[in-house]
Design a protein around this motif. Structure first.
Motif, mmCIF file in Angstrom:
data_model
loop_
_atom_site.group_PDB
_atom_site.id
_atom_site.type_symbol
_atom_site.label_atom_id
_atom_site.label_comp_id
_atom_site.label_asym_id
_atom_site.label_seq_id
_atom_site.Cartn_x
_atom_site.Cartn_y
_atom_site.Cartn_z
ATOM 1 N N SER A 125 18.528 -28.094 -0.935
ATOM 2 C CA SER A 125 18.376 -28.966 0.204
ATOM 3 C C SER A 125 19.083 -30.365 0.321
ATOM 4 C CB SER A 125 16.900 -29.387 0.497
ATOM 5 O OG SER A 125 16.585 -30.180 1.463
ATOM 6 N N VAL A 126 19.893 -30.255 1.261
ATOM 7 C CA VAL A 126 20.682 -31.917 1.295
ATOM 8 C C VAL A 126 19.592 -33.043 1.163
ATOM 9 C CG1 VAL A 126 22.277 -33.416 2.377
ATOM 10 C CG2 VAL A 126 22.720 -31.033 2.416
ATOM 11 N N SER A 127 18.754 -32.792 2.188
ATOM 12 C CA SER A 127 17.670 -34.100 2.437
ATOM 13 C C SER A 127 16.829 -34.235 1.153
ATOM 14 C CB SER A 127 16.774 -33.574 3.473
ATOM 15 O OG SER A 127 16.189 -32.350 3.378
ATOM 16 N N HIS A 128 16.475 -33.002 0.395
ATOM 17 C CA HIS A 128 15.735 -33.100 -0.943
ATOM 18 C C HIS A 128 16.731 -33.717 -1.915
ATOM 19 C CE1 HIS A 128 13.924 -31.596 -4.604
ATOM 20 N NE2 HIS A 128 12.797 -31.939 -4.037
ATOM 21 N N HIS A 129 17.820 -33.673 -2.114
ATOM 22 C CA HIS A 129 18.934 -34.277 -2.830
ATOM 23 C C HIS A 129 18.823 -35.804 -2.646
ATOM 24 C CE1 HIS A 129 22.311 -34.513 -5.734
ATOM 25 N NE2 HIS A 129 22.464 -35.285 -4.992
ATOM 26 N N VAL A 130 19.136 -36.261 -1.239
ATOM 27 C CA VAL A 130 19.278 -37.481 -0.919
ATOM 28 C C VAL A 130 17.835 -38.263 -1.288
ATOM 29 C CG1 VAL A 130 19.544 -39.093 0.998
ATOM 30 C CG2 VAL A 130 21.224 -36.944 0.864
ATOM 31 N N LEU A 131 16.868 -37.646 -0.900
ATOM 32 C CA LEU A 131 15.708 -38.196 -1.016
ATOM 33 C C LEU A 131 15.322 -38.769 -2.665
ATOM 34 C CD1 LEU A 131 12.920 -39.010 0.307
ATOM 35 C CD2 LEU A 131 12.039 -36.875 -0.592
ATOM 36 N N HIS A 132 15.785 -37.850 -3.531
ATOM 37 C CA HIS A 132 15.544 -38.165 -4.842
ATOM 38 C C HIS A 132 16.634 -38.940 -5.512
ATOM 39 C CE1 HIS A 132 11.856 -35.906 -4.760
ATOM 40 N NE2 HIS A 132 12.382 -34.956 -4.412
ATOM 41 N N HIS A 133 17.826 -39.171 -4.905
ATOM 42 C CA HIS A 133 18.853 -39.907 -5.622
ATOM 43 C C HIS A 133 19.321 -41.056 -4.890
ATOM 44 C CE1 HIS A 133 19.196 -35.697 -7.183
ATOM 45 N NE2 HIS A 133 19.673 -36.503 -8.375
ATOM 46 N N SER A 134 18.587 -41.310 -3.689
ATOM 47 C CA SER A 134 19.153 -42.470 -2.824
ATOM 48 C C SER A 134 18.560 -43.871 -3.590
ATOM 49 C CB SER A 134 18.748 -42.307 -1.397
ATOM 50 O OG SER A 134 18.797 -43.603 -0.753
ATOM 51 N N PRO A 135 19.450 -45.006 -3.639
ATOM 52 C CA PRO A 135 19.161 -46.250 -3.879
ATOM 53 C C PRO A 135 18.250 -47.024 -2.970
ATOM 54 C CG PRO A 135 21.329 -46.117 -3.345
ATOM 55 C CD PRO A 135 20.957 -44.917 -3.066
ATOM 56 N N ILE A 136 18.239 -46.524 -1.752
ATOM 57 C CA ILE A 136 17.577 -47.049 -0.593
ATOM 58 C C ILE A 136 16.568 -46.056 0.172
ATOM 59 C CG2 ILE A 136 19.465 -48.682 0.103
ATOM 60 C CD1 ILE A 136 20.172 -46.816 2.324
ATOM 61 N N PRO A 137 15.621 -46.716 0.862
ATOM 62 C CA PRO A 137 14.562 -45.792 1.504
ATOM 63 C C PRO A 137 15.294 -44.728 2.391
ATOM 64 C CG PRO A 137 13.802 -48.201 1.828
ATOM 65 C CD PRO A 137 15.465 -48.079 1.322
ATOM 66 N N VAL A 138 14.630 -43.426 2.546
ATOM 67 C CA VAL A 138 15.096 -42.310 3.267
ATOM 68 C C VAL A 138 13.892 -42.190 3.883
ATOM 69 C CG1 VAL A 138 15.649 -40.078 3.231
ATOM 70 C CG2 VAL A 138 16.558 -41.825 1.193
ATOM 71 N N LEU A 139 14.370 -41.505 5.094
ATOM 72 C CA LEU A 139 13.170 -41.320 6.301
ATOM 73 C C LEU A 139 13.443 -39.830 6.653
ATOM 74 C CD1 LEU A 139 10.723 -41.336 8.322
ATOM 75 C CD2 LEU A 139 12.397 -42.512 9.840
ATOM 76 N N ILE A 140 12.964 -38.771 6.402
ATOM 77 C CA ILE A 140 13.543 -37.346 6.538
ATOM 78 C C ILE A 140 12.282 -37.118 7.751
ATOM 79 C CG2 ILE A 140 13.102 -34.840 5.680
ATOM 80 C CD1 ILE A 140 13.743 -36.321 3.148
ATOM 81 N N VAL A 141 13.070 -36.447 8.811
ATOM 82 C CA VAL A 141 12.321 -36.026 10.010
ATOM 83 C C VAL A 141 12.366 -34.521 10.184
ATOM 84 C CG1 VAL A 141 12.393 -36.528 12.442
ATOM 85 C CG2 VAL A 141 12.961 -38.323 10.993
ATOM 86 N N HIS A 142 11.434 -33.900 10.559
ATOM 87 C CA HIS A 142 11.265 -32.441 10.918
ATOM 88 C C HIS A 142 11.364 -32.028 12.263
ATOM 89 C CE1 HIS A 142 10.458 -31.445 6.613
ATOM 90 N NE2 HIS A 142 9.682 -32.368 6.595
ATOM 91 N N ALA A 143 12.221 -31.003 12.970
ATOM 92 C CA ALA A 143 12.200 -30.689 14.294
ATOM 93 C C ALA A 143 10.661 -30.256 14.722
ATOM 94 C CB ALA A 143 13.403 -29.776 14.375
ATOM 95 N N ASP A 144 10.303 -29.498 14.289
ATOM 96 C CA ASP A 144 9.144 -28.739 14.572
ATOM 97 C C ASP A 144 8.042 -28.621 13.404
ATOM 98 O OD1 ASP A 144 10.985 -26.583 16.117
ATOM 99 O OD2 ASP A 144 10.045 -27.959 17.053
ATOM 100 N N PRO A 145 7.289 -29.946 13.231
ATOM 101 C CA PRO A 145 6.355 -29.962 12.165
ATOM 102 C C PRO A 145 5.205 -28.921 12.451
ATOM 103 C CG PRO A 145 6.077 -31.818 13.452
ATOM 104 C CD PRO A 145 7.151 -31.202 14.097
ATOM 105 N N GLU A 146 4.852 -28.322 11.128
ATOM 106 C CA GLU A 146 3.782 -27.097 11.195
ATOM 107 C C GLU A 146 2.470 -28.054 11.007
ATOM 108 O OE1 GLU A 146 3.963 -23.910 11.618
ATOM 109 O OE2 GLU A 146 6.085 -24.383 12.083
ATOM 110 N N PRO A 147 1.404 -27.561 11.704
ATOM 111 C CA PRO A 147 0.156 -28.280 11.441
ATOM 112 C C PRO A 147 -0.384 -28.004 9.991
ATOM 113 C CG PRO A 147 -0.071 -26.854 13.191
ATOM 114 C CD PRO A 147 1.343 -26.526 12.496
ATOM 115 N N GLU A 148 -0.743 -29.235 9.488
ATOM 116 C CA GLU A 148 -1.221 -29.191 8.181
ATOM 117 C C GLU A 148 -2.666 -28.543 8.046
ATOM 118 O OE1 GLU A 148 -0.092 -30.657 4.892
ATOM 119 O OE2 GLU A 148 1.906 -30.454 6.309
ATOM 120 N N PRO A 149 -3.156 -28.102 7.013
ATOM 121 C CA PRO A 149 -4.713 -27.738 6.914
ATOM 122 C C PRO A 149 -5.542 -28.726 7.456
ATOM 123 C CG PRO A 149 -3.639 -26.764 4.864
ATOM 124 C CD PRO A 149 -2.401 -27.681 5.858
ATOM 125 N N GLY A 150 -6.374 -28.547 8.436
ATOM 126 C CA GLY A 150 -7.243 -29.312 8.547
ATOM 127 C C GLY A 150 -6.836 -30.063 10.048
#
Length: 161
Positions: A125-150
């Motif tokens: 995953s590109v977003s996963h890679h950037v999230l873990h290697h970026s020197p600055i904050p990363v905001l990852i946005v999902h198109a159609d979020p799935e409901p979480e349990p609860g």
């Protein structure tokens, strides 16, 4: 407050939503936007199935498609927000991280299909890679979020580096 936001686009629904979020953040912060996309590499199986001449012809078509994507994204940005576009032929993971380091950005915004940990580890995953290697904050946005349990929804993942 953010001043210089880097947003990655690829023409997908999740990247489209990420651009919308980046525009909202830029407007609220009076920040500049830089939109980045990369020329896709044809899948190995696809290029092997094509004759050498046909595979060579994919390059200009892929460049035109990437150019169309970055122009369409820039056209969505309101006139009161400063926008710069970057079209790179470098691998997108490296291009985003390089730009984050060298472009004086203070936030990266990008979409994610939300494949999950196992599929991302296998497929990369590109977003996963950037999230873990970026020197600055990363905001990852999902198109159609799935409901979480609860009944709760997770719309974005934020890293604060």
């Amino acid at each position: 407050m953010f001043h210089n936001i880097l947003v990655a686009v690829d023409g997908s629904a999740h990247a489209d939503r990420a651009l919308s979020e980046a525009i909202d953040i830029a407007r609220g912060s009076r920040a500049k936007l830089t939109i980045i996309t990369a020329v896709s590499e044809p899948r190995t199986g696809m290029t092997m199935a094509l004759a050498a001449g046909a595979a060579a012809g994919l390059g200009p078509a892929l460049l035109r498609e990437a150019d169309r994507i970055v122009r369409a994204a820039a056209d969505r940005v309101p006139e009161d927000i400063s926008v710069t576009t970057i079209l790179t032929e470098d691998p997108i993971r490296a291009a985003i991280l390089k730009r984050a380091r060298e472009g004086n950005h203070d936030l990266i915004v990008m979409g994610s299909r939300g494949r999950g940990t196992v599929r991302s580890a296998v497929l990369g995953s590109v977003s996963h890679h950037v999230l873990h290697h970026s020197p600055i904050p990363v905001l990852i946005v999902h198109a159609d979020p799935e409901p979480e349990p609860g009944g709760e929804r997770l719309d974005a993942v934020v890293s604060d580096h």
